[in-house]
Scaffold this motif. Structure first.
Motif, PDB file in Angstrom:
ATOM      1  N   LEU A 112       0.868  -1.171   0.000  1.00  0.00           N
ATOM      2  CA  LEU A 112       0.000   0.000   0.000  1.00  0.00           C
ATOM      3  C   LEU A 112       0.907   1.224   0.000  1.00  0.00           C
ATOM      4  CD1 LEU A 112      -2.548  -1.090   2.767  1.00  0.00           C
ATOM      5  CD2 LEU A 112      -2.760  -1.415   0.298  1.00  0.00           C
ATOM      6  N   LYS A 113       0.696   2.138  -0.942  1.00  0.00           N
ATOM      7  CA  LYS A 113       1.551   3.325  -1.069  1.00  0.00           C
ATOM      8  C   LYS A 113       1.011   4.440  -0.171  1.00  0.00           C
ATOM      9  CE  LYS A 113       4.018   1.481  -4.428  1.00  0.00           C
ATOM     10  NZ  LYS A 113       3.967   1.946  -5.818  1.00  0.00           N
ATOM     11  N   THR A 114       1.893   4.995   0.641  1.00  0.00           N
ATOM     12  CA  THR A 114       1.483   6.106   1.508  1.00  0.00           C
ATOM     13  C   THR A 114       1.623   7.432   0.766  1.00  0.00           C
ATOM     14  OG1 THR A 114       3.720   6.072   2.402  1.00  0.00           O
ATOM     15  CG2 THR A 114       2.036   4.978   3.691  1.00  0.00           C
ATOM     16  N   ILE A 121      -6.967   2.797   2.631  1.00  0.00           N
ATOM     17  CA  ILE A 121      -8.231   2.041   2.633  1.00  0.00           C
ATOM     18  C   ILE A 121      -8.688   1.780   1.203  1.00  0.00           C
ATOM     19  CG2 ILE A 121     -10.628   1.996   3.434  1.00  0.00           C
ATOM     20  CD1 ILE A 121      -8.507   1.934   5.688  1.00  0.00           C
ATOM     21  N   THR A 122      -8.637   2.819   0.358  1.00  0.00           N
ATOM     22  CA  THR A 122      -9.043   2.677  -1.049  1.00  0.00           C
ATOM     23  C   THR A 122      -8.168   1.657  -1.768  1.00  0.00           C
ATOM     24  OG1 THR A 122      -9.754   4.993  -1.079  1.00  0.00           O
ATOM     25  CG2 THR A 122      -9.434   3.927  -3.210  1.00  0.00           C
ATOM     26  N   LYS A 125      -8.967  -1.956  -0.497  1.00  0.00           N
ATOM     27  CA  LYS A 125     -10.212  -2.473  -1.063  1.00  0.00           C
ATOM     28  C   LYS A 125     -10.017  -2.945  -2.501  1.00  0.00           C
ATOM     29  CE  LYS A 125     -13.544   0.146   1.722  1.00  0.00           C
ATOM     30  NZ  LYS A 125     -14.526   1.264   1.718  1.00  0.00           N
ATOM     31  N   LYS A 126      -9.198  -2.199  -3.253  1.00  0.00           N
ATOM     32  CA  LYS A 126      -8.937  -2.562  -4.645  1.00  0.00           C
ATOM     33  C   LYS A 126      -8.131  -3.865  -4.731  1.00  0.00           C
ATOM     34  CE  LYS A 126      -7.449  -0.546  -9.029  1.00  0.00           C
ATOM     35  NZ  LYS A 126      -6.885   0.649  -9.703  1.00  0.00           N
ATOM     36  N   ILE A 127      -7.136  -4.010  -3.831  1.00  0.00           N
ATOM     37  CA  ILE A 127      -6.282  -5.207  -3.827  1.00  0.00           C
ATOM     38  C   ILE A 127      -7.081  -6.465  -3.540  1.00  0.00           C
ATOM     39  CG2 ILE A 127      -4.506  -6.389  -2.448  1.00  0.00           C
ATOM     40  CD1 ILE A 127      -2.943  -3.756  -2.414  1.00  0.00           C
ATOM     41  N   ILE A 151      -6.535   2.104  11.695  1.00  0.00           N
ATOM     42  CA  ILE A 151      -6.555   0.680  12.009  1.00  0.00           C
ATOM     43  C   ILE A 151      -7.979   0.126  12.102  1.00  0.00           C
ATOM     44  CG2 ILE A 151      -5.987  -1.017  13.802  1.00  0.00           C
ATOM     45  CD1 ILE A 151      -3.625  -0.045  11.999  1.00  0.00           C
ATOM     46  N   LYS A 152      -8.892   0.913  12.608  1.00  0.00           N
ATOM     47  CA  LYS A 152     -10.266   0.404  12.781  1.00  0.00           C
ATOM     48  C   LYS A 152     -10.916   0.073  11.437  1.00  0.00           C
ATOM     49  CE  LYS A 152     -11.227   2.124  17.369  1.00  0.00           C
ATOM     50  NZ  LYS A 152     -12.096   2.933  18.247  1.00  0.00           N
ATOM     51  N   LYS A 153     -10.689   0.926  10.438  1.00  0.00           N
ATOM     52  CA  LYS A 153     -11.252   0.661   9.111  1.00  0.00           C
ATOM     53  C   LYS A 153     -10.565  -0.535   8.459  1.00  0.00           C
ATOM     54  CE  LYS A 153     -13.368   4.983   7.625  1.00  0.00           C
ATOM     55  NZ  LYS A 153     -13.435   6.012   6.553  1.00  0.00           N
ATOM     56  N   ILE A 154      -9.239  -0.596   8.629  1.00  0.00           N
ATOM     57  CA  ILE A 154      -8.487  -1.733   8.083  1.00  0.00           C
ATOM     58  C   ILE A 154      -8.954  -3.031   8.740  1.00  0.00           C
ATOM     59  CG2 ILE A 154      -6.185  -2.797   7.963  1.00  0.00           C
ATOM     60  CD1 ILE A 154      -5.070   0.084   7.656  1.00  0.00           C
ATOM     61  N   ALA A 155      -9.154  -2.981  10.062  1.00  0.00           N
ATOM     62  CA  ALA A 155      -9.619  -4.164  10.801  1.00  0.00           C
ATOM     63  C   ALA A 155     -11.001  -4.608  10.322  1.00  0.00           C
ATOM     64  CB  ALA A 155      -9.655  -3.858  12.291  1.00  0.00           C
TER      65      ALA A 155
END
Length: 375
Positions: A112-114, A121-122, A125-127, A151-155
Motif C-alpha cells: 500500500l503506497k502512503t 483504505i481505497t 479495497k482494490k487489492i 486501524i479500525k477501518k483496516i480491521a
C-alpha cells in the motif's frame, strides 16, 4: 561547564524508569523458579505483573508470547504464519523488521503506497478484489512521521474478508489507548524499551484461535512451544511495570508532550518562517518529521553535539538518510534535509527552547549569515 545532554530521539529508545531499574536489580536474587525444581517468590511476582498486563490489553495470559523485542515479534508473525507464495498486504513505510523479512521470505507482498491521492483504505479495497490475502501487517503509528493509520477501518475490512490482521504497535502503545476491545487485531507487537522499560524484551499478542497456526522460530518447549527459551522473569516484570505505568499516566503524559510539541513547532515557524516545514496530519505529537531549507540533516546532527535527534530510523544502517521520506514522493525533495524530533515524558520546555536556539545558531553560521540581521 559542559551542558547536560538533551535526548530528543525517544522514538528510537527511552530511558528506563528508575523505579523499574531498581525493581529488576532487587529481583535478581530470586534466581530459582518452578522449572528449576523449586517454586519461588519470582514466580508469584511474575504471575501478578503479567495479570496486570492482561487486564490492560483485555486478553488472556496464554495469548501473550514474550520475545526479545518488537523485531523478533514481527519476524514471528511473518515467518510463523506465512507459507511460500501466500499473499500479504503491508505499507511501503513499515519498519525494516517487516519489509526486509518479507523480502527474504518467499511470499507475495502487495504494498500500500502512503501519501498518494488514494488512501490506504481505497488501495486495500482494490487489492482484495483481485487477490486472496492471508495476512495484513500494518504499523499503527509510523516511527519517522508519527502518522496514525486508520486501524479500525483496516480491521473492519480484514474481518469481513477473513484476512488475519497484525498491528505493529511499537510506536503506538503508550501514545494511544490500545487493547483488544478497541484495537480489533489478531496479532499485536509491543516493545518495552519504547515505553521506558528494559531493553531486550517485547511481546506479541496472538489471538488464541491463531496460536496453533504459528510455526515457531525457536523450538524447545516453553511458551506453548511457540517461543522456546528460559523466560527472563525479572525483565518480563520490568516490561510489565513499564506497560502498567505508561497506561496509568497516558493522559497526563500525552498532554505534556502535546504542549511541548506545539511550543516547538510554533517557535520554529516564528523563527524560520517559510524556510521551515514539517509533516502534519492525523499523527501523534510525540514524533515530528521536519526540515529547514538548505540545512542538511547530517551536518545538523553533527553540529548539535549535546542534543540527540535523528534523520532516519535507528534500524536503518545501510543509508545516510531516511528511506521512508524517500518513499513518500510528496516529500522526497526534503529527504536530505529532514530530521525527526521525538519528545518523551522526561523532556522540558527549557530543552526545547535550547534546541531552537542551537538550530538558529547553526543556520546562521552554516547556511545564511544574513539570517540574524533579517530577524
Amino acid at each position: 561547564m559542559s551542558r547536560k545532554h538533551i535526548f530528543l530521539n525517544n522514538a528510537a529508545t527511552t530511558k528506563i524508569r528508575k523505579t523499574i531499574a531498581k525493581k529488576i536489580y532487587k529481583l535478581e536474587k530470586y534466581y530459582l523458579n518452578t522449572r528449576t525444581g523449586k517454586a519461588s517468590k519470582i514466580d508469584k511476582i511474575t504471575h501478578l505483573y503479567i495479570h496486570k498486563v492482561t487486564q490492560i490489553l483485555k486478553c488472556h495470559r496464554k495469548e501473550i508470547i514474550w520475545t526479545s523485542g518488537a523485531t523478533e515479534a514481527n519476524n514471528m508473525v511473518i515467518k510463523g504464519l506465512l507459507k511460500n507464495h501466500e499473499k500479504v498486504v503491508t505499507t511501503d513505510t513499515e519498519h525494516d523488521s517487516i519489509l526486509k523479512t518479507l523480502k527474504i521470505h518467499k511470499v507475495n507482498t502487495l504494498l500500500l503506497k502512503t501519501h498518494t491521492p488514494y488512501t490506504l483504505i481505497t488501495q486495500f479495497k482494490k487489492i482484495i478484489q483481485n487477490h486472496k490475502i492471508k495476512l495484513a501487517s500494518i504499523c499503527y503509528v509510523n516511527n519517522e512521521t508519527g502518522i496514525i493509520n486508520n486501524i479500525k477501518k483496516i480491521a473492519h475490512i480484514c474481518h469481513k474478508e477473513n484476512i488475519i490482521l497484525h498491528i505493529d504497535a511499537t510506536q503506538a502503545f503508550g501514545k494511544l489507548t490500545i487493547n483488544i476491545a478497541n484495537t480489533p487485531a489478531d496479532l499485536i507487537t509491543i516493545s518495552s524499551h519504547k515505553i521506558y522499560g528494559p531493553k531486550g524484551i517485547g511481546l506479541l499478542y496472538i489471538k488464541s484461535s491463531l496460536i496453533p497456526q504459528i510455526t515457531p522460530l525457536i523450538t524447545g518447549g516453553q511458551q506453548q512451544s511457540i517461543r522456546a527459551g528460559t523466560l527472563p522473569q525479572q525483565t518480563i516484570i520490568g516490561a510489565c511495570a513499564a506497560i502498567t505505568a505508561i497506561h496509568k499516566n497516558l493522559k497526563r503524559t500525552t498532554s505534556k508532550i502535546t504542549k511541548l510539541n506545539t511550543f516547538l513547532l510554533n517557535k520554529l515557524k516564528q523563527t524560520f518562517k517559510t524556510n521551515f516545514g514539517y509533516i502534519s496530519g492525523n499523527k501523534v505529537p510525540h514524533i515530528t518529521c521536519m526540515w529547514i531549507k538548505n540545512l542538511n540533516s547530517t551536518l545538523l546532527i553533527k553540529k548539535l553535539k549535546t542534543i540527540t535527534i535523528a534523520n532516519k530510523a535507528a534500524c536503518n544502517y545501510t543509508s545516510t538518510y531516511s528511506h521512508k521520506i524517500k518513499t513518500i514522493t510528496k516529500f522526497n525533495k526534503y529527504r536530505k534535509l529532514s530530521f525527526r524530533v521525538s519528545i518523551g515524558k522526561n523532556n522540558s520546555y527549557c530543552e526545547i527552547a535550547y534546541l531552537i536556539k542551537k538550530l538558529k545558531e547553526i543556520y546562521t553560521t552554516s547556511i545564511n549569515p544574513l539570517f540574524q540581521e533579517k530577524q
